[in-house]
Design a protein around this motif. Structure first.
Motif, mmCIF file in Angstrom:
data_model
loop_
_atom_site.group_PDB
_atom_site.id
_atom_site.type_symbol
_atom_site.label_atom_id
_atom_site.label_comp_id
_atom_site.label_asym_id
_atom_site.label_seq_id
_atom_site.Cartn_x
_atom_site.Cartn_y
_atom_site.Cartn_z
ATOM 1 N N VAL A 4 0.951 -0.978 0.035
ATOM 2 C CA VAL A 4 -0.154 -0.196 -0.002
ATOM 3 C C VAL A 4 0.958 1.214 0.003
ATOM 4 O O VAL A 4 1.780 1.443 1.102
ATOM 5 C CB VAL A 4 -1.029 0.054 1.319
ATOM 6 N N LYS A 5 0.647 2.045 -1.110
ATOM 7 C CA LYS A 5 1.445 3.391 -1.014
ATOM 8 C C LYS A 5 0.918 4.579 -1.029
ATOM 9 O O LYS A 5 -0.114 4.696 -1.807
ATOM 10 C CB LYS A 5 2.410 3.144 -2.489
ATOM 11 N N GLN A 6 1.367 5.436 -0.297
ATOM 12 C CA GLN A 6 0.796 6.790 -0.385
ATOM 13 C C GLN A 6 1.911 7.567 -1.113
ATOM 14 O O GLN A 6 3.065 7.955 -0.114
ATOM 15 C CB GLN A 6 0.345 7.534 0.908
ATOM 16 N N ASN A 7 2.097 8.040 -2.044
ATOM 17 C CA ASN A 7 3.477 8.512 -2.900
ATOM 18 C C ASN A 7 3.710 9.925 -2.391
ATOM 19 O O ASN A 7 4.710 10.532 -2.573
ATOM 20 C CB ASN A 7 3.101 8.403 -4.651
ATOM 21 N N SER A 8 2.603 10.613 -1.986
ATOM 22 C CA SER A 8 3.055 12.167 -1.595
ATOM 23 C C SER A 8 3.106 12.238 0.090
ATOM 24 O O SER A 8 1.944 11.901 0.705
ATOM 25 C CB SER A 8 1.702 12.955 -1.781
ATOM 26 N N PRO A 9 3.996 12.429 0.392
ATOM 27 C CA PRO A 9 4.433 12.369 2.006
ATOM 28 C C PRO A 9 3.651 13.776 2.657
ATOM 29 O O PRO A 9 3.301 13.601 3.772
ATOM 30 C CB PRO A 9 5.865 12.406 1.944
ATOM 31 N N ASN A 22 -4.278 10.609 -2.130
ATOM 32 C CA ASN A 22 -4.010 9.488 -2.989
ATOM 33 C C ASN A 22 -3.235 8.121 -2.267
ATOM 34 O O ASN A 22 -2.663 8.202 -1.338
ATOM 35 C CB ASN A 22 -3.517 9.570 -4.398
ATOM 36 N N CYS A 23 -3.843 6.931 -2.776
ATOM 37 C CA CYS A 23 -3.414 5.732 -2.370
ATOM 38 C C CYS A 23 -3.421 4.713 -3.284
ATOM 39 O O CYS A 23 -4.429 4.646 -3.921
ATOM 40 C CB CYS A 23 -4.302 5.250 -1.017
ATOM 41 N N LEU A 73 -7.182 4.432 -4.716
ATOM 42 C CA LEU A 73 -8.045 4.888 -3.643
ATOM 43 C C LEU A 73 -7.574 6.235 -3.614
ATOM 44 O O LEU A 73 -6.692 6.947 -3.567
ATOM 45 C CB LEU A 73 -7.761 4.365 -2.445
ATOM 46 N N SER A 74 -8.946 7.109 -3.469
ATOM 47 C CA SER A 74 -8.487 8.461 -2.936
ATOM 48 C C SER A 74 -9.708 9.108 -1.894
ATOM 49 O O SER A 74 -10.529 8.541 -1.977
ATOM 50 C CB SER A 74 -8.545 9.400 -4.027
ATOM 51 N N LEU A 75 -8.895 9.987 -1.312
ATOM 52 C CA LEU A 75 -9.658 10.741 -0.323
ATOM 53 C C LEU A 75 -9.947 12.425 -0.490
ATOM 54 O O LEU A 75 -9.010 13.027 -0.796
ATOM 55 C CB LEU A 75 -9.373 10.638 1.139
#
Lengths: 112, 111
Positions: A4-9, A22-23, A73-75
């Motif tokens: 599971v990656k969230q590329n924007s820290p 984003n995820c 997946l996005s929030l």
């Protein structure tokens, strides 16, 4: 290997505008998806979830979108408020298990 | 109201010491979990338990053990603390699939 990656820290958004977090995930067998919010020195708190049979779930200012074909997946938070400033973690759950796999987190800052 | 209580918010230990982190939940949940949170790595699962006296390894169990003698209590044990175990430790519980309720966390520093 990160499933599971969230590329924007980090993400910085002006108050009143939309925040999009984003995820991405790797395993198409994941069937339940969640977002958690974490303030410093506190435990994460559940925000919103979506099952794999849906593509959108809305709760007030928070909407989660699921694109199964893209494994994305996005929030969306609209309008963003300063109190939304926190670290957001996406999490996924596979079939036949109650454990969650979390992403690396995105720090959201909402400025006035 | 849902409550997960972690016994210590902040601990400082020396390398080689034995460390106990305790977690209690008052919701009669079957499932309990221990995660650690590190910058850039998110939350990683150490161990979890589906029932009393049952435990399963998570993604990073090395250097840790757990104990669940009662349904409401789940303990994380570091037999011989090392500096790379300096972290924020988070306990959680759940009854239904998916939604976990977390404690406030225990920040452990190993010198």
């Amino acid at each position: 290997d990160q499933q599971v990656k969230q590329n924007s820290p980090s993400l910085s958004v002006q108050e009143g505008r939309i925040s999009i977090l984003n995820c991405d995930y790797t395993n198409s067998m994941f069937d339940y998806f969640l977002w958690y919010k974490k303030y410093p020195a506190e435990g994460p708190t559940f925000l919103i979830s979506i099952s794999s049979i849906k593509d959108k779930n809305e709760d007030g200012r928070f909407t989660v979108f699921l694109n199964k074909s893209a494994k994305h997946l996005s929030l969306h938070i609209v309008p963003s408020q300063p109190g939304d400033s926190a670290v957001y973690f996406c999490a996924v759950k596979g079939d036949n298990t109650d454990k969650l796999i979390f992403g690396t987190g995105t720090r959201l800052q909402v400025f006035p | 109201d849902v409550k997960v209580t972690q016994s210590s918010r902040y601990l400082v230990k020396r390398t080689g010491e034995k460390v106990f982190l305790e977690c209690v939940q008052d919701m009669d949940h079957e499932n309990m979990f221990w995660y650690r949170q590190d910058p850039g790595l998110g939350l990683r699962l150490i161990y979890f338990s589906y029932d009393v006296k049952m435990k399963e390894k998570g993604d990073i169990p090395e250097g840790y053990s757990v104990s669940r003698e009662k349904k409401e209590r789940f303990s994380l044990i570091l037999e011989s603390a090392s500096t790379n175990q300096t972290s924020m430790y988070l306990c959680a519980s759940s009854s239904s699939p998916g939604e976990l309720f977390f404690g406030e966390g225990s920040r452990l520093t190993v010198l």
